[in-house]
Design a protein around this motif. Structure first.
Motif, PDB file in Angstrom:
ATOM      1  N   HIS A 221       0.949  -1.420  -0.130  1.00 16.87           N
ATOM      2  CA  HIS A 221      -0.050   0.088   0.133  1.00 16.87           C
ATOM      3  C   HIS A 221       0.787   1.228  -0.079  1.00 16.87           C
ATOM      4  N   GLU A 222       1.875   1.255   0.780  1.00 12.92           N
ATOM      5  CA  GLU A 222       2.816   2.625   0.749  1.00 12.92           C
ATOM      6  C   GLU A 222       3.345   2.797  -0.651  1.00 12.92           C
ATOM      7  N   SER A 223       3.556   1.926  -1.454  1.00 10.69           N
ATOM      8  CA  SER A 223       4.104   2.112  -2.782  1.00 10.69           C
ATOM      9  C   SER A 223       3.012   2.824  -3.562  1.00 10.69           C
ATOM     10  N   TYR A 224       1.855   2.530  -3.399  1.00 13.10           N
ATOM     11  CA  TYR A 224       0.812   3.190  -3.892  1.00 13.10           C
ATOM     12  C   TYR A 224       0.878   4.741  -3.794  1.00 13.10           C
ATOM     13  N   ILE A 225       0.975   5.151  -2.608  1.00 14.49           N
ATOM     14  CA  ILE A 225       1.140   6.417  -2.235  1.00 14.49           C
ATOM     15  C   ILE A 225       2.542   7.106  -2.745  1.00 14.49           C
ATOM     16  N   HIS A 226       3.441   6.476  -2.585  1.00 16.26           N
ATOM     17  CA  HIS A 226       4.731   6.721  -3.161  1.00 16.26           C
ATOM     18  C   HIS A 226       4.536   7.260  -4.515  1.00 16.26           C
TER      19      HIS A 226
END
Length: 532
Positions: A329-334
């Motif tokens: 999920h963090e990669s989506y925000i990144h």
């Protein structure tokens, strides 16, 4: 951009003049105004310039058509309001709603757009059309011909401004500004406000106010999160369709693996897009060469993975496209944080299959992200958009031909007319010429704020050689040679151009466009190296 002034009181249906209210109820079946109409109509009635961020289908057409009809003087037979739109379909839609809402107040309207004859448009303008809805290129044509005067105009509306710029209309709009009276009010409606739209607003507006109908906030929403549900086995073809519809100024396309990134870049390049790969396999020199194009804004699509794109900070990036959904999920925000910066807005587009859609919903719930689902465009929709964009580019090119190039094109008109009325093979040749022109145009950098498009399509012969007269037999021979070089992918692209080739062929006013393409192809092909 101003946000400090007090908001006006929301409009209500019962506040409208009797003729407009009666038309809204009887012709359109309205029972009340929609939120964007309630919020925006008072600004236009009070002559307060405004930029409205609202999605298609929100009722925004009524938000500007109603105040236009309230302000137009039906007794004055002159253009008093102008609505600029990106496509002929939207021009027809806006005019249709305007005609229904003006059923009882006598306001005359006309839609003007390219790719069709001038006759009916000229008749409507001579009859005293007071509201003109149209594409910037064809409106500019009428102004340059003297068939449209704007000296009585009071207001101009930019509808779907982001799409207008994506169609390549910036030079036309800049040229059109020279014909506008000084004392007019401008209003802008757009789903997104990337840097180029903000630049356009500064060109036409003075300290406009901002109204956003997204998530109940009154500022530009920085990043719109969009997704397309796509079949897992056809993602690359879906990506091409989506790019044609969205037409990003610039984008990073994220993949999860090096192999996928290389595959996507290859597909885009084969379809004629300006794309490059940022891979861990590149030498330092090659990597720096790619990054230089990125920072110089001469590369449209950068394809890569999370690892290789770390540390890259690109200003004014209009889109981020997630070809592969990230593994966490963090990669989506990144990834999506790469667009929508510095007060501008952008779009983050995800291509998701059934399982990836569930992951996207989980990310949205966790981070409070509002998602917008868009239907996957089919071949007919893509062909329609490509046709509209091609018309805009071709008519701009035709307007900017110098006298010699124009004279050469006019000499080819009889031959172009023969092609237009010929058999399927000749019609196919027109589609081939259109596709070749469109592909070349895709590699041209979008015009900047200081680019007036004056150099576009000067029609200079290839290599500076003196032009030669077009001979029909030699032309057919050259076209045959070119046709034999076509592979399956080019033939697939060409099919998108068939409706446009038929549309141009049916309009006597547009034969000159076909003639221009034939003449240009002839001069280039005549001196091209022989096929290997």
């Amino acid at each position: 951009m101003s946000t400090s002034r007090q908001d006006p009181k929301p409009a209500r249906l019962e506040d409208l003049s009797e003729p407009v209210r009666r038309a809204a109820v009887e012709k359109l079946g309205w029972k009340s105004l929609m939120p964007v109409q309630e919020a925006a109509i008072p600004y236009l009635l009070e002559d307060r310039e405004i930029m409205v961020q609202s999605r298609t289908g929100s009722g925004k057409t009524g938000a500007f058509v109603i105040p236009i009809l309230e302000k137009i003087d039906p007794e004055q037979k002159a253009v008093q309001a102008l609505v600029l739109v990106p496509t002929r379909e939207l021009a027809r839609q806006v005019m249709g709603e305007a005609e229904q809402l003006s059923s009882f107040n006598g306001v005359r309207s006309v839609a003007v757009y390219g790719g069709v004859g001038y006759g009916p448009q000229l008749d409507a303008l001579r009859a005293g059309a007071q509201l003109v809805v149209g594409t910037p290129g064809r409106i500019l044509d009428h102004l340059m011909r003297g068939s449209m005067k704007l000296d009585k105009m009071r207001m101009v509306v930019f509808d779907e401004a982001d799409r207008m710029l994506s169609m390549g209309f910036f030079p036309d709009m800049k040229a059109l500004k020279e014909y506008l009276p000084r004392e007019i009010k401008a209003y802008m409606f757009s789903a997104t406000y990337p840097p180029r739209v903000l630049s356009l607003s500064r060109l036409f507006m003075t300290d406009p106010e901002m109204l956003s109908l997204s998530a109940g906030v009154e500022h530009v929403v920085e990043t719109a999160h969009v997704y397309y549900a796509v079949p897992g086995m056809e993602k690359e073809r879906c990506l091409v369709r989506i790019i044609e519809i969205e037409n990003p100024d610039s984008a990073i396309i994220f993949c999860n693996t090096k192999a996928n990134a290389k595959f996507v870049m290859t597909v885009l390049a084969r379809f004629g897009y300006d794309a490059d790969l940022l891979s861990a396999d590149l030498t330092q020199g090659a990597r720096e060469k790619v990054l230089k194009k990125v920072y110089d804004k001469t590369l449209r699509f950068l394809v890569g993975t999370d690892v290789v794109s770390r540390g890259i900070d690109i200003d004014s990036l209009s889109h981020v496209i997630l070809f592969d959904f990230p593994e966490d999920h963090e990669s989506y925000i990144h990834r999506t944080g790469r667009t929508g910066r510095a007060g501008a807005s952008g779009e983050a587009i995800s291509l998701v299959d059934v399982l990836e859609k569930l992951e996207l919903m989980s990310v949205a719930k966790r981070y409070g992200i509002e998602l917008e689902a868009r239907p996957l465009p089919d071949d007919e929709e893509v062909s329609q958009v490509v046709s509209e964009r091609s018309i805009a580019l071709l008519e701009a090119k035709l307007r900017n031909l110098d006298a010699d190039a124009r004279a050469r094109a006019e000499k080819v008109v009889p031959l172009a007319r023969k092609f237009a009325t010929g058999d399927d093979e000749r019609r196919g040749d027109i589609a081939m010429l259109l596709d070749a022109y469109y592909q070349n145009a895709q590699h041209e950098s979008p015009p900047g704020d200081d680019d007036d498009g004056a150099e576009a399509g000067r029609g200079k012969p290839a290599g500076g050689r003196p032009p030669v007269p077009v001979e029909e037999d030699k032309l057919v021979e050259l076209l045959e040679v070119n046709r034999k070089r076509l592979d399956k992918l080019v033939l697939e692209r060409m099919r998108r151009m068939v409706p446009l080739s038929e549309r141009l062929a049916e309009s006597e006013d547009e034969i000159i466009v076909i003639a221009m393409l034939i003449e240009e192809f002839y001069q280039e092909a005549l001196h091209a190296p022989p096929p290997k």
